[in-house]
Design an enzyme around this catalytic site. Structure first.
Site, PDB file in Angstrom:
ATOM      1  CG  ASP A   9      53.550  90.940  38.004  1.00  0.00           C
ATOM      2  OD1 ASP A   9      53.872  90.600  39.162  1.00  0.00           O
ATOM      3  OD2 ASP A   9      52.468  90.648  37.467  1.00  0.00           O
ATOM      4  CG  MET A  10      59.259  89.798  41.151  1.00  0.00           C
ATOM      5  SD  MET A  10      60.671  90.201  40.114  1.00  0.00           S
ATOM      6  CE  MET A  10      61.559  88.646  40.137  1.00  0.00           C
ATOM      7  CG  ASP A 103      54.665  89.342  43.349  1.00  0.00           C
ATOM      8  OD1 ASP A 103      54.288  88.265  42.902  1.00  0.00           O
ATOM      9  OD2 ASP A 103      53.872  90.270  43.655  1.00  0.00           O
ATOM     10  CD  GLU A 104      51.423  93.902  40.964  1.00  0.00           C
ATOM     11  OE1 GLU A 104      50.971  93.043  41.741  1.00  0.00           O
ATOM     12  OE2 GLU A 104      50.718  94.725  40.383  1.00  0.00           O
TER      13      GLU A 104
END
Lengths: 369, 371
Positions: A9-10, A103-104
């Site tokens: 996860d960013m 982003d995941e």
């Protein structure tokens, strides 16, 4: 074989991308979101989160809480670019990558230990590589399944690395707050609270029948979750990332007209592939192989995704004009990437049972050369 | 043939046929107009084989006969002339001489007997239709006809005679599959006209009918075989009907809307125009958010930005959200006359209906967009 799933996860992705591109924003509360009065926060940097700002909060509320904040509009194209870089890195560690959002992603690394070492060292390497390529940080959770991997990545942020080892699984699962479980929304949460469920472990106090009655089939899934079981596989996204066509020329040439003609037929082939797959692409790439087998590859981005032969051809010609044609070529190729589905975005609904609506499907045709 | 005619009258007739004379050259004769004489009148005929228009104007007939002249060129000649009278005379070797006593033109022409014959179907039963009503009906439907894209000429306005409460009504329906506009007008005279099952008239034909309707107070309208015939005192138009089948539109008209909003027509029209500013080819949707007493319009275009406006409306129903193409709303609203319109919604995937008190017999139907 033990399953090992990573959830990557960013950290504050949109805001971090903005801060990375503009060093003067580093350390400042950056809020990315809709810029109008009605807009909501998409991402708040960690500096902004200290003011109690979180995603989905109305912008005006965020402005009230943090008037000195830097408010920026969403630049989706840019984030997509960075995202594809990150996904590329993940793909280099395992073929089983499931991107769940920009982003995941989940990564199944069961059985790649011989190649890359322990799950922990894989996660460390991933973090390093992402940092190197994008200077962004991420948080990674490692667990025997997707559910726990996600919960793990969430426990330590930013720049975290959390492992749920199989032997600690049960004690951890029991203590997970029910609202943190993926799929549990506000409604389900309220219903469960009324049944005395606050932690995931509490689910086990309820019987199968009661769960089924109260929350339906998702209840049974929750029961599995409460036992630390989640068998859902990591499903890689396997759609084509690019489409291309290339042709070895009858004889080596650097004649502009000959190359142009070759491009037209390739544009048609690529265009047809796009149309028959319901896709559009927004990057056009021209590939030229010189007589000595050395390559020249040039790309250009289109303002809007296309599947039109004409546009692909014109883009190809533009790239050809920019190429150094002093040497002869043995092969020419045209490709498109950054593909998107035609169905993406808005869709006008049609009145039912109206036959001629279907006529608007793009018709494939081959131009007479 | 030799005639003298008033410049203004011939000019008016020629400007009317500019939309019919063929600009493409696959059949050169279609770029011509045919001038032919009776005892005291000259007939001006133009056709594109789908639509034929014949107009007559009084003339001083010196000798009878017929000539063809390029429709475009004759129009330009008349446009530049400042004189009151035009003299047209057929010369030898297929040439025609045109003068306004100042400029002189010698033009070659194509043999009149090659010109497609203007066939006025015989024994057509026609009904007298008030031009004003016909114009209104066409204006309130024509925008919804499918564009003749990529050579598909399948669609047009559907005309049908219906009987409601013992009265004969003329109905026009147009749709492109995304929206539908329908209008009914009482027309007793229609009773004797036969066109069972309805007919479909191409979009161009409808716009020619509308032009014809602005020439005279009454139009005689009838159908015969594959043609629609419309006459005024001085003009006859024959339009080839479309043969494709019009879809069963009754099935898509909702019986009852769940949520009805009453809103000032101008207010909504202006609001939609503002939302359209941010519309592009890929993003043309406007989100409508209804709540008690308010209708909010939001346009979000990821490439450009956002626009928003809140309108005060009469609404007491449940909150509702649905997306629409702003263009479709504008088309409907700007052709209506009522001060207030009633917009009815069911949900975000069913058609919305638009009615107006002063737009008697009219219904606008728009399918939502998924945004």
């Amino acid at each position: 074989m033990e399953r090992v799933v990573l959830h990557i996860d960013m950290d504050a992705f949109y805001a971090s991308v903005e801060q990375r591109g503009r060093p003067e924003l580093r350390g400042l509360p950056v809020i990315v979101g809709g810029t109008s009065r009605r807009g909501v926060v998409s991402t708040a940097s960690y500096e902004a989160r200290k003011f109690g700002i979180h995603s989905a909060m109305p912008i005006f509320e965020a402005k009230r809480r943090c008037p000195q904040g830097v408010f920026l509009p969403v630049r989706m194209e840019r984030y997509k670019e960075v995202s594809s870089l990150i996904m590329e890195i993940l793909n280099s560690f395992s073929p089983l990558v499931e991107q769940v959002s920009i982003d995941e992603a989940y990564l199944d690394v069961s059985g790649v230990a011989r190649l890359y070492g322990s799950p922990k060292s894989i996660a460390t390497k991933i973090k390093e590589e992402i940092k190197k390529a994008t200077s962004l940080t991420c948080s990674i959770g490692i667990a025997p399944n997707k559910l726990l991997a996600k919960i793990a990545s969430d426990t330590q942020k930013p720049d975290g690395l959390t492992i749920i080892p199989p032997d600690k699984l049960h004690s951890i699962v029991r203590e997970i707050d029910i609202e943190k479980v993926p799929g549990v929304g506000r409604k389900t949460c309220q219903r469960l609270a009324s049944l005395g469920v606050r932690k995931l472990g509490d689910i086990r106090k309820l019987g199968e029948k009661e769960l089924l009655k109260e929350i339906g089939t998702f209840g049974l899934k929750l029961l599995d979750f409460s036992k630390g079981i989640d068998s859902s596989p990591v499903l890689p996204y396997t759609e084509a990332k690019s489409l291309s066509s290339e042709e070895t020329l009858e004889k080596d040439t650097n004649n502009f007209e000959v190359l142009k003609r070759e491009l037209l037929s390739q544009a048609e082939i690529v265009g047809r592939k796009l149309r028959s797959n319901g896709l559009k692409g927004s990057t056009v790439t021209l590939k030229l192989k010189r007589s000595d087998f050395s390559l020249s590859v040039k790309s250009l981005g289109l303002p809007r995704p296309t599947n039109s032969t004409e546009l692909l051809y014109r883009s190809g010609v533009r790239l050809l004009k920019e190429s150094d044609l002093s040497e002869k070529f043995r092969l020419i190729g045209l490709g498109v990437s950054r593909l998107s589905s035609i169905e993406e975005g808005e869709k006008q609904l049609v009145l039912h049972s109206f036959p001629w609506v279907n006529l608007y499907i793009v018709v494939n045709f081959t131009p007479v050369l | 043939m030799e005639i003298k005619v008033t410049r203004d009258e011939l000019y008016r007739a020629l400007s009317r046929v500019q939309s019919i004379v063929e600009k493409r050259t696959n059949m050169p004769i279609l770029s011509m107009v045919l001038l032919s004489t009776s005892k005291s009148e000259v007939y001006i005929t133009a056709t594109d084989l789908e639509i034929s228009l014949q107009q007559k104007i009084p003339a001083n007939i010196i000798s009878t006969g017929s000539v063809t002249i390029s429709g475009r060129k004759l129009f330009e000649i008349l446009k530049e002339s400042k004189k009151a009278e035009i003299h047209i005379k057929e010369k030898e070797n297929n040439r025609v001489f045109i003068t306004d006593q100042q400029a002189r033109y010698n033009l070659g022409f194509m043999p009149p007997d090659e010109y497609p014959v203007f066939v006025e179907p015989e024994n057509v039963t026609t009904a007298e239709v008030p031009s004003k009503v016909l114009r209104e009906m066409i204006a309130k439907t024509i925008y919804a006809v499918t564009l003749e894209e990529a050579g598909f000429k399948l669609s047009g306005t559907f005309l049908e005679k219906i009987v409601q409460g013992g009265k004969a009504l003329l109905r026009m329906v147009a749709t492109d599959g995304h929206r539908l506009s329908l209008i009914d007008k009482e027309m007793e005279t229609m009773e004797k006209v036969k066109f069972d099952g309805g007919v479909m008239i191409p979009k161009k034909g409808m716009s020619e009918l509308a032009k014809l309707a602005s020439e005279d107070d009454l139009i005689h309208l009838g159908f015969k075989g594959n043609n629609c015939v419309a006459k005024t005192k001085n003009s006859i138009i024959v339009i080839r009907l479309l043969e494709s089948k019009f879809p069963d539109y009754n099935a898509v008209i909702p019986k009852k809307a769940k949520s009805v909003v009453k809103v000032d027509r101008d207010l909504l029209l202006d609001g939609m125009k503002k939302m359209l500013i941010l519309a592009t080819e890929s993003y043309r949707g406007v989100k409508i958010i209804l709540d008690k007493g308010s209708m909010e319009l939001i346009s979000i275009n990821p490439d450009l930005g956002e626009a928003q406006e809140t309108l005060a409306v009469e609404y007491k129903g449940q909150p509702l959200e649905a997306g629409f193409n702003a263009r479709y709303f504008i088309d409907v609203l700007q052709n209506m006359e009522s001060e207030k319109v009633e917009v009815g919604f069911i949900d975000n995937s069913s058609p919305c209906t638009i009615y107006g008190e002063k737009d008697q017999g009219f219904l606008g139907l728009i399918m939502p967009m998924r945004l």
